[in-house]
Design an enzyme around this catalytic site. Structure first.
Site, PDB file in Angstrom:
ATOM      1  CG  ASP A 207      -5.809 -16.500  -1.526  1.00  0.00           C
ATOM      2  OD1 ASP A 207      -5.676 -16.888  -0.349  1.00  0.00           O
ATOM      3  OD2 ASP A 207      -7.080 -15.729  -1.942  1.00  0.00           O
ATOM      4  CD  GLU A 258       7.311 -12.545 -19.946  1.00  0.00           C
ATOM      5  OE1 GLU A 258       7.610 -11.802 -19.167  1.00  0.00           O
ATOM      6  OE2 GLU A 258       6.426 -12.784 -20.722  1.00  0.00           O
TER       7      GLU A 258
HETATM    8  C1  NOJ Z   1      -6.615 -18.375   1.574  1.00  0.00           C
HETATM    9  C2  NOJ Z   1      -5.909 -17.348   2.456  1.00  0.00           C
HETATM   10  O1  NOJ Z   1      -4.942 -17.914   3.032  1.00  0.00           O
HETATM   11  C3  NOJ Z   1      -7.086 -17.040   3.502  1.00  0.00           C
HETATM   12  O2  NOJ Z   1      -6.481 -16.174   4.905  1.00  0.00           O
HETATM   13  C4  NOJ Z   1      -8.250 -15.948   2.808  1.00  0.00           C
HETATM   14  O3  NOJ Z   1      -9.197 -15.951   3.790  1.00  0.00           O
HETATM   15  C5  NOJ Z   1      -8.661 -16.692   1.657  1.00  0.00           C
HETATM   16  N1  NOJ Z   1      -7.561 -17.420   0.970  1.00  0.00           N
HETATM   17  C6  NOJ Z   1      -9.529 -15.797   0.766  1.00  0.00           C
HETATM   18  O4  NOJ Z   1      -8.550 -14.900   0.134  1.00  0.00           O
END
Ligand code: NOJ
Ligand code: CA
Length: 563
Positions: A207, A258
């Site tokens: 993310d 790993e």
């Molecule tokens: C990207 C994620 O896909 C989204 O849903 C989220 O709100 C933001 N990152 C923050 O984590």
């Protein structure tokens, strides 16, 4: 087991299906989809012909941002199940020949994470606070935020705590940004990567992968522009896409290696195309989402450019590219394609805002949107690289644009202060319809007859898109997905040949490319964006997204021709 899945680098040509767990299938009847729901529907997932399942976060979370506010990275939210449920789900997926990809959220933790609570308790200057980004405020009494940075969801990116310090949150106020200069943070995420790898995760989705490394030192905080996005991403940007971020991923690569086979990761990095490839290099994560396809409107030139850039980036990274039409953060593509088209130079955010702004009236041509979605799928599936599908797109779902304000969950809806009333991203996160007729009123989303209401309201038109209705209709989107995915696997992926040749000569309203396919033959994919039908090359029509006009391809349609 798809044949692709038996190789160590299966993820380079995979079809990955994104499950948004709370909206997939609810086994225990609390109105929230759960991990056992994924296990219960493993047969359905297998029947699609996908290679892997990616689960959006299912970790303990106050759900301030759909689970992207993680309170405990190495556990399962009790509302979604237990670690044992995860193990059983992973085992069932592997048994069915599918891989499992889990989401890692390293830029921020929930403010309910034990680290953040400890940081608050320990006070300014403590080692606990150093895991996050705390700073004194400006003004005589520190009553002003350290600077004017805005959160991605709107409003200030700084929040003041009781003792007067401010912490940085690039997203919701409940999502405190971690300090990646602190070694504890590095160690803890490596532990998390090993934890899930040991439990059967085959890969990771990272993310906001481009935000981890931040520069808050090279000049006084107050001197940075309020919107660092306005500057060029890269070295001069204090927050996004900084060069040091790659050191983190080189460190993670050691962890991935790993394992046997080595784990891979796909970066969510909204960076300029020229920088994308770095995240995907074999020394780093392996793959990066290429959002150019989803950013493009229904224009041949934009889509062609998106494909060209994706292929070029893949070559530069020494990896393969990815293709995305929809995910849980953007309006569903049959809706996007059924609206008046805007050039992507204005970015899909504009479409999002326009679509979701309360009170906007727009005309959504659903037949057109569906027709184009079918054409887009075939065009996408013929390309080399990995395809990421989002749950419900195989049912041809549209965006649910009329969720009442009181029932919305997305922080974007509440924090949005883009000055407008943006309803946020819930419209693509509505619980899936499994059964067209269900007296209990939730289209079979919850298994028990007596159950709580689905956590987001489903519209009446979901009935036409329910899994059982589409199963019974050979012309449905579901059957089109199954057929197209099977053909991709049998004719293209199987060759291991990732080359692609553009077929010019059709004019600028057509996207046509040729790929080597099984049996030493060539598959040509032709998509027609123009008003006039186009001649198809000679050969066997393997699949078409719409009925052909004799041997000509009508507008807004794709055909695969083999010879
Ligand atoms: C990207 C994620 O896909 C989204 O849903 C989220 O709100 C933001 N990152 C923050 O984590
Ligand atoms: Ca449940």
């Amino acid at each position: 087991m798809t044949r692709n899945n038996t190789s160590a680098d299966w993820w380079k040509q995979a079809v990955v299906y994104q499950v948004y767990p709370r909206s997939f299938y609810d086994v225990n009847g609390d109105g929230i989809g759960d991990i056992r729901g994924v296990t219960a529907r493993m047969g359905y997932l297998k029947s699609l012909g996908i290679d892997a399942i990616w689960l959006s976060p299912f970790y303990p979370s106050p759900l301030a941002d759909g689970g992207y506010d993680v309170a405990d990275y190495r556990n399962v939210d009790p509302r979604l199940g237990t670690l044992e449920d995860f193990d059983a789900m992973a085992a069932a997926a592997h048994e069915a020949g599918m891989k499992v990809v889990v989401d890692i959220v390293p830029n921020h933790t929930s403010t309910e994470h034990e680290w953040f609570k400890a940081a608050l308790a320990a006070g300014p200057g403590s080692p606990e606070r150093d895991r996050y980004i705390f700073r004194p405020g400006r003004g005589e009494h520190g009553e002003l935020p350290p600077n004017g940075w805005k959160s991605t969801f709107g409003g200030p990116a700084w929040e003041r705590v009781a003792d007067g310090e401010w912490y940085l949150h690039l997203f919701a106020v409940e999502q405190a940004d971690l300090n990646w200069k602190n070694p504890d943070v590095h160690e803890d995420f490596k532990r998390t990567l090993r934890f899930w790898s040991d439990r059967g995760a085959d890969g990771f989705r990272i993310d906001v992968a481009h935000a981890l490394a931040k520069d808050l030192e090279s000049r006084p905080l107050a001197d940075w522009p309020d919107d660092p996005d306005e500057g060029e991403p890269g070295d001069d940007n204090p927050l996004w896409d900084r060069p040091e971020v790659h050191e983190i991923y080189r460190e993670w690569r050691q962890v991935f290696n790993e394992y046997e086979p080595a784990r891979f990761a796909v970066a969510e990095a909204w960076v300029v195309p020229e920088h994308q490839w770095m995240y995907a290099s074999p020394e780093e994560l392996g793959q990066v989402f290429n959002f150019q396809l989803s950013n493009a409107g229904w224009f041949a030139d934009e889509l062609r450019a998106a494909i060209e850039k994706g292929l070029a980036a893949a070559e530069q990274s020494g990896s393969t590219t990815t293709w995305v039409l929809s995910n849980h953060d953007m309006p569903r593509h049959p809706t996007r394609y059924g609206l008046p088209q805007v050039r992507s130079s204005v970015h899909h955010q504009l479409v999002t805002d326009w679509l979701l702004r309360d009170g906007t009236t727009y005309f959504e041509d659903r037949a057109l949107g569906t027709r184009r979605a079918r054409a887009a799928l075939l065009m996408e599936l013929g390309l080399p690289g990995s395809v990421y599908l989002y749950q419900g797109e195989e049912l041809g779902l549209f965006e649910v644009a009329d969720i009442p304000w009181g029932e919305l969950e997305d922080p974007e809806a509440f924090m949005s202060s883009h000055g407008d009333a943006i309803k946020g991203r819930d419209g693509c996160r509505v619980p899936l319809p499994w059964a067209a007729t269900d007296p209990s009123g939730d289209f079979g989303f919850s298994a028990p007859v007596d159950h709580e209401r689905a956590h987001l309201p489903q519209p009446a038109w979901f009935a036409e898109h329910a899994v059982d209705a589409e199963e019974a209709d050979a012309g449905s989107m579901l059957w089109f997905y199954r057929r197209a995915l099977a053909l991709r696997a049998e004719t293209l992926t199987v060759t291991g040949d990732t080359s692609l040749e553009w077929c010019r000569g059709y004019g600028d309203q057509v996207i046509a490319y040729a790929r080597p396919c099984a049996g030493g033959r060539t598959l040509t994919s032709v998509t027609n964006f123009g008003d006039a039908p186009v001649e198809l090359p000679e050969g066997e029509i393997l699949l078409a997204s719409a009925e052909l006009l004799g041997d000509r391809l009508p507008t807004d349609a794709t055909a695969w021709v083999v010879r």
